[in-house]
Write an enzyme that holds these catalytic residues in place. Sequence first.
Site, PDB file in Angstrom:
ATOM      1  N   HIS A 145     -16.347  13.903 -10.230  1.00 44.32           N
ATOM      2  CA  HIS A 145     -16.117  13.673 -11.661  1.00 44.32           C
ATOM      3  C   HIS A 145     -16.903  12.449 -12.134  1.00 44.32           C
ATOM      4  CE1 HIS A 145     -13.069  16.656 -12.459  1.00 44.32           C
ATOM      5  NE2 HIS A 145     -12.224  16.180 -11.568  1.00 44.32           N
TER       6      HIS A 145
ATOM      7  N   HIS B 111     -13.877  14.355  -4.128  1.00 44.85           N
ATOM      8  CA  HIS B 111     -13.615  15.148  -5.338  1.00 44.85           C
ATOM      9  C   HIS B 111     -13.698  14.274  -6.594  1.00 44.85           C
ATOM     10  CE1 HIS B 111     -11.501  18.258  -7.803  1.00 44.85           C
ATOM     11  NE2 HIS B 111     -11.083  17.184  -8.452  1.00 44.85           N
ATOM     12  N   GLU B 112     -12.951  13.178  -6.600  1.00 48.06           N
ATOM     13  CA  GLU B 112     -12.929  12.342  -7.799  1.00 48.06           C
ATOM     14  C   GLU B 112     -14.288  11.703  -8.065  1.00 48.06           C
ATOM     15  OE1 GLU B 112     -10.670  12.435  -9.954  1.00 48.06           O
ATOM     16  OE2 GLU B 112      -9.257  13.582  -8.733  1.00 48.06           O
TER      17      GLU B 112
END
Length: 673
Positions: free
Chosen positions: A467, A463-464
């Site tokens: 980003h 997920h990170e």
Amino acid sequence: MSNPFFEPSTLPYGMPPFAEIRDEHYKPAFEKGMADQLAEIAAITRRRDMPTFENTFIPLEQSGQLLERVAAVFFNKASADSNDYTNELEEEIAPLLAAHSDAIKLDPQLYWRIKTVYDTVESLGLDAESRYLVERYYMEYTVAGAGLSDDDKEKLKEYNQRLSTLTTKFEKNLLADTNDLAVVIEDVAELDGLEPGEISAAAEAARERGLEGKYLITLVLPTGHPFLSALTDRTVRERIMAASRARGNRGNEWDNSDIVLEITRLRAERAKLLGFDSHAAWVTADETAKNPGNVRAMLDRLAVPAARNAREEQADLEAQAGHPIAAHDWAFYTEKVRQAKYDVDEAAMRPYFEAERVLWDGVFFAATKLYGIQFTERDDIVAYHPDVRVFEVTNDDGSPVGLYTLDLYTRDSKRGGAWMNSLIAQSTLLDHPVVVTNNLNVPKPAAGEPTLLTYDEVNTFFHEFGHALHGLFARVTYPKFAGTNTYRDFVEFPSQVNEMWMLWPEVLANYAIHYQTGEPMPQEFVDRIQASSAFNEGFQTSEYLAAALLDQAWHALGAGVVIDDVPTFESRALTAVGLDNPAVPTRYSSTYFAHTFSGGYDAGYYSYIWSEVLDADTVDWFKGNGGLTRENGDRFRQRLLGVGGSKDPLEAFRDFRGRDADIQPLLDRRGLN
């Protein structure tokens, strides 16, 4: 004194010169940075000629470069590696930065110039990004109060400065109380159920605090804790849950209750001053949601089936346990039921999730397959902490993309949770490269022992990194649109999409290798995980929605509404939406709800599930178009990640998807049909 912030870095990709930066450099750089930018703004507003795009917006975008350099480094340090000095300086500098921002956004001459260009934008022949820049500045400055009277602007400045002080204080209290409430275990037998690496990490955490021979369970940001699913000692589980839920509400020096009440009161009064019924109305006016009614309609639609599913799950857990389920029991018996129903044992998966393989053969591998990018570790480039690693990212033709830094491990000086920051944000106008950083909070085992990640930690990693890819790939002209500078209720979308590659067969087979035997993860593990994909979604959706709706409830309050007790307000808000199940506590209670009271997600915590509508629909698109291919990756990179914030995000989504998003894939994913 030579200050390394005063000139742009000459290191590769403009990497901040961390080897030279000292605590005493920050304050002078902030002071000079603010003074320099105010002088740059004054040079714009003193002009006698009529406003144009070139004489107003270009110098506006070029202003504040010193301030941006120091702020990017300082606030990353304040989150990831704080100390007494940075804590004190952050509290001191927060109101000064708020006042500085107001001095620019509320400058009547600057607003007049922006509005003048905005009113004639149709006739200026600007390219699409430049026109969008004009539109965004006008909207943001208008919503920020640039059109208020002088007296009202003074009131607004007071609100903004006081709120900046309070939100900073909230975060500092939370970090201190979280550290203070870490659970000390005397006897290793009480840690039965944990893996050797987890026990080692607890022993190492205790040793670092001078508690030799003991074990320390540090708390994570949400209400729950990863260890709750494995610890067999119910008393220890109860201690961890009680400590987690006590943060910020113990009546001690770190109590955040009064801060929550003052923040919500001031936000409501500020919204009224700005012409809005509530803080939520003010916030959503400049998001894709447009108004809190749209947000509540979506959240309410999901709350009823989520609460229903959670109670059905609770019945299964109580049948397994043979007694009523308390909040500290849920994760433990969830794993029991998961094993009984689907034969899934997430603990048995951990030996296949060794951190180094997850990084190189999972996270990086998927990105290479999709986008053709390559990663090279750069030991010659110094980062802000010895644990932080630096990687150079290049395209398949060798052309540069940027630097990626990874800060994997938890420490007392780091706030909880996981996040991405930009240390340098790309901009063609400023000729800036890009440097992004990911922070996680994985317990660090003793030297020589492997770092084995939980299933959730692997998911968070992917997920990170989503980003990070957004920040690395954005190629824009203007710094305002750099990287992840887009609408808050859109920014989670790219990161959520990147989670899909965690279990993608080609990716999983490449990284999920037993750290001792070298054997690949058995296919039946994966099959069972996928078969149980909607399992426990009632709980997970309910705890998230409870927090999102609590955030909305606080920020739906109008000016003059008096709330004097935080627990009572929480209870009433959750009862009103049917999410008051004691066994399913809200993911964050107010006094440790960092997202909404210090993290910039005020009235915006709904953004995760709002973005998930786009995410689930996009995952369907990838699955229907061949999955992990360069063609698909290039399309997603060029039409979504690469545009940063330089166009309307829903327009960018339509450009990628060919239509607006459909909510049905989200309902299917979460079992909410």
